[in-house]
Design an enzyme around this catalytic site. Sequence first.
Site, PDB file in Angstrom:
ATOM      1  N   LEU A 120       6.224  -1.417   0.643  1.00 54.71           N
ATOM      2  CA  LEU A 120       4.985  -0.695   0.970  1.00 54.71           C
ATOM      3  C   LEU A 120       5.044   0.791   0.605  1.00 54.71           C
ATOM      4  CD1 LEU A 120       3.603  -2.231   4.284  1.00 54.71           C
ATOM      5  CD2 LEU A 120       2.974  -2.729   1.934  1.00 54.71           C
ATOM      6  N   ASP A 165       7.677 -10.222  -3.421  1.00 56.38           N
ATOM      7  CA  ASP A 165       8.430  -9.069  -3.935  1.00 56.38           C
ATOM      8  C   ASP A 165       7.433  -8.028  -4.474  1.00 56.38           C
ATOM      9  OD1 ASP A 165      10.419  -7.315  -4.621  1.00 56.38           O
ATOM     10  OD2 ASP A 165      11.170  -8.471  -6.334  1.00 56.38           O
TER      11      ASP A 165
HETATM   12 ZN   LIG Z   1      14.992  -7.121  -4.722  1.00 52.03          ZN
END
Ligand SMILES: [Zn+2]
Length: 427
Positions: A63, A311
């Site tokens: 984030l 991811d």
């Molecule tokens: Zn990673």
Amino acid sequence: MAKIDLIVRRAKLDGKEVDIFVSKGKIVEVKKSAETIDAGDAKVEEAFGLTVMASMTDVHVHLREPGFEYKEDVESGLRAAAWGGFSNILCMANTKPVNDDDSVTKLMLEQARKFWPKGPRLFPIGALTKGLKGEELAPMAELAEAGCAAFSNDGVPVKSTELFRRAMEYASDWDKVVIDHCEDPYMGVAAGVNEGVVSSRLGLPAQPDMAEALQVARDVLLAEYLELPIHLAHISCRKSLDLIRFAKERGVKVTAETAPHYLVLTEDYLENEATEYDTNAKVNPPLRTLDDQNAMLEGLNDGTIDCLATDHAPHAAHEKETEFDVAPCGITGLDTALSVTWQLVKDGKLKKEAFTRAWTTAPCEIFKLPVNTFQPGDPADFFLFDEAEEWTVEPQALHSKGKNTPLLGTTLKGRVKTHFIQGKKIV
Ligand SMILES: [Zn+2]
């Protein structure tokens, strides 16, 4: 019976039209749609036959706040999560400062409460080592106390197996799982391209699949020896899958995730005329071969790979608009993950049960998070999904600040129309 405060009418659940009854944020009953109902003073949401799905959990998100808010911040990341169908988000520790101090954990949680008080829920992941430097353990007790749901050195794997072992032991004292980004610390580190014929033809520095598998082997041996759980992040290749399967057969408490991009793209993308050297496809671990892609689908379908995770790694345009070797690794994923993986179900490549397990029950079981299975008492976390709506992946269509995806320009099917968390409409 509990006083019903929300009724979702005529939603399609597993192909059947149902009404969903909610009280105080929990599912009370799901039953075949009635012709007419007496709603009393409950709120009624007409689904008009849209598909309803349990909200998903993403255990691997970056984030960027604090420190890199120009790439993403808690507010924009959770917005992308809300529209992406996610009710639970685990965010990685590689912020600036690193989340190796409870003040950072608290800041993340405060921002989440401030901008998205009804959810999506944010669960920070604490750093395993101070500054992610791999030299000294982070204050795990303090981090766990502040609300960290797991620990990881994601992005900067711990070189010392001895220190990594201690980290696993301490994390277990707090009943937390360690997540490892499996990458040999000396072999094609963060190259972002798979080593093989394609990388040779393109003349790019690359990382072989065994750089990942070597670390998977270390981790499963360690987990077996310590009899402790380990969760392996973003698995990308068949060699790793074989090792995980072997370990599971031996009863090792290993769980693993893979990301949507490994299911729909291969290294060939970097050679295609239109997308040659596209830095938006530079990702760590790299896009691998078709055989690896098939392995990830096999692993998800047979349960060797437990979870899907995005991811989600947003970067600013100016960072990706540079030569391939200097561009940062990462693909933004919260906005596109649902459409991409649901299409795989539609195409018969991913079993529906595997989709549901990988996005909902498995991650919630591993990290002890709330999950909706549409049973009485479950949190009323679900979204209405228009399976037929087509949309083009364009920068303005993405809620995340990160527009760095190799899917730009492609047309996907399926969009979230509205999302409820604990019976409250969040978007
Ligand atoms: Zn990673």
